[in-house]
Scaffold this active site. Structure first.
Site: not given
Ligand SMILES: NC(=O)c1ccc[n+]([C@@H]2O[C@H](COP(=O)([O-])OP(=O)(O)OC[C@H]3O[C@@H](n4cnc5c(N)ncnc54)[C@H](O)[C@@H]3O)[C@@H](O)[C@H]2O)c1
Length: 259
Positions: A15, A97, A159, A166
């Protein structure tokens, strides 16, 4: 015992897209705590980013993994098996998404958008955990951590299908924790407050959500990725050894607010 000590441990981080990724903050903290890491990138577009970022880690394994691709998952765990001979922890930070699904009214969610969102954002945790299982068993147990958001329980504008994904992801955490607990493998989630990352940029009106947290969260501020990483160190390390099937809120207390 140092509660955040991960020395001699090996971990997989899925990720990381760029330096703002929550998974990257966790990778840095885990590396500082002494762990050797495998870090994946999704597709060639992100490979250079991830290779540059991980250059400072100690002897990292950098491999492709698109979680919709079973062959890539198999190859990833094959390489981890050969290089590490086992696995102590795994961080799952993959979510997706289609942009249209985050803009249209929820009732317009398409079958394909729903399928893809739940496949990438929820099912992938199950698939990766299944592969991690034998490697963690070899280490006598392990810790699996995913990232979720309060949109699983409450409605946040735009969302949409990600909230449904989620909710599924958090249910997967509980079922996996029940399955894998007898083998000493813990499965938890951190529910982070909103943070401006690449994934967040797909949600329209995101700055409004950030401001709402500053106004309303008990701590009157948003959280940053290093704070999520600190909580992650607790769940991944010895401090969290009796915690499983848990969704830990790291959101400045926002989840508790009503009127
Ligand atoms: N940023 C926020 O506000 C927030 C809050 C709560 C939870 N999250 C969750 O944290 C997690 C990380 O997100 P983030 O905010 O660091 O953003 P980010 O965009 O840096 O990370 C999302 C990651 O998902 C990966 N991804 C998407 N499709 C994929 C696939 N088919 N195969 C492999 N990897 C894939 C992307 O390459 C990316 O590295 C996610 O689950 C997100 O929902 C984010």
């Amino acid at each position: 015992m140092l509660m955040h000590d991960l020395s001699g441990k090996t971990g997989l981080i899925v990720g990381v897209a760029n330096k703002r990724s929550i998974a990257w903050a966790i990778a840095k903290a885990a590396s500082e705590a002494g762990a050797r890491l495998a870090v994946t990138y999704q597709g060639e577009r992100l490979e250079e980013n991830v290779r540059d970022l991980t250059a400072d880690l100690t002897n990292p394994l950098v491999l492709p993994c698109d979680v919709t691709n079973d062959q890539q998952i198999a190859d990833l765990f094959g390489a981890i098996d050969r290089e590490f001979g086992g696995l102590d922890f795994m961080v799952h930070g993959a979510a997706f998404a289609p942009r249209e699904e985050l803009a249209a009214p929820f009732v317009q969610t398409t079958r394909e958008g729903f399928r893809l969102s739940l496949d990438i954002s929820a099912y992938s945790l199950v698939a990766l955990s299944r592969w991690a299982l034998p490697l963690m068993e070899r280490r006598g147990g392990g810790s699996i951590l995913t990232l979720t958001y309060l949109g699983s329980e409450r409605v946040f504008q735009n969302y949409n299908v990600m909230g449904v994904a989620k909710a599924a992801l958090e249910a997967c955490v509980r079922y996996l924790a029940a399955d894998l607990g007898p083998k000493g493998i813990r499965v938890n989630a951190i529910s982070a407050g909103p943070i401006k990352t690449l994934a967040a940029s797909g949600i329209s009106g995101f700055s409004g959500i950030l401001q709402h947290y500053r106004d309303r969260a008990p701590l009157r501020r948003t959280v940053d990725t290093s704070e999520v990483a600190d909580a992650a160190m607790f769940l991944l390390g010895p401090g969290g050894r009796a915690v499983t099937a848990e969704v830990l809120m790291v959101d400045g207390g926002y989840h508790a607010t009503g009127m």
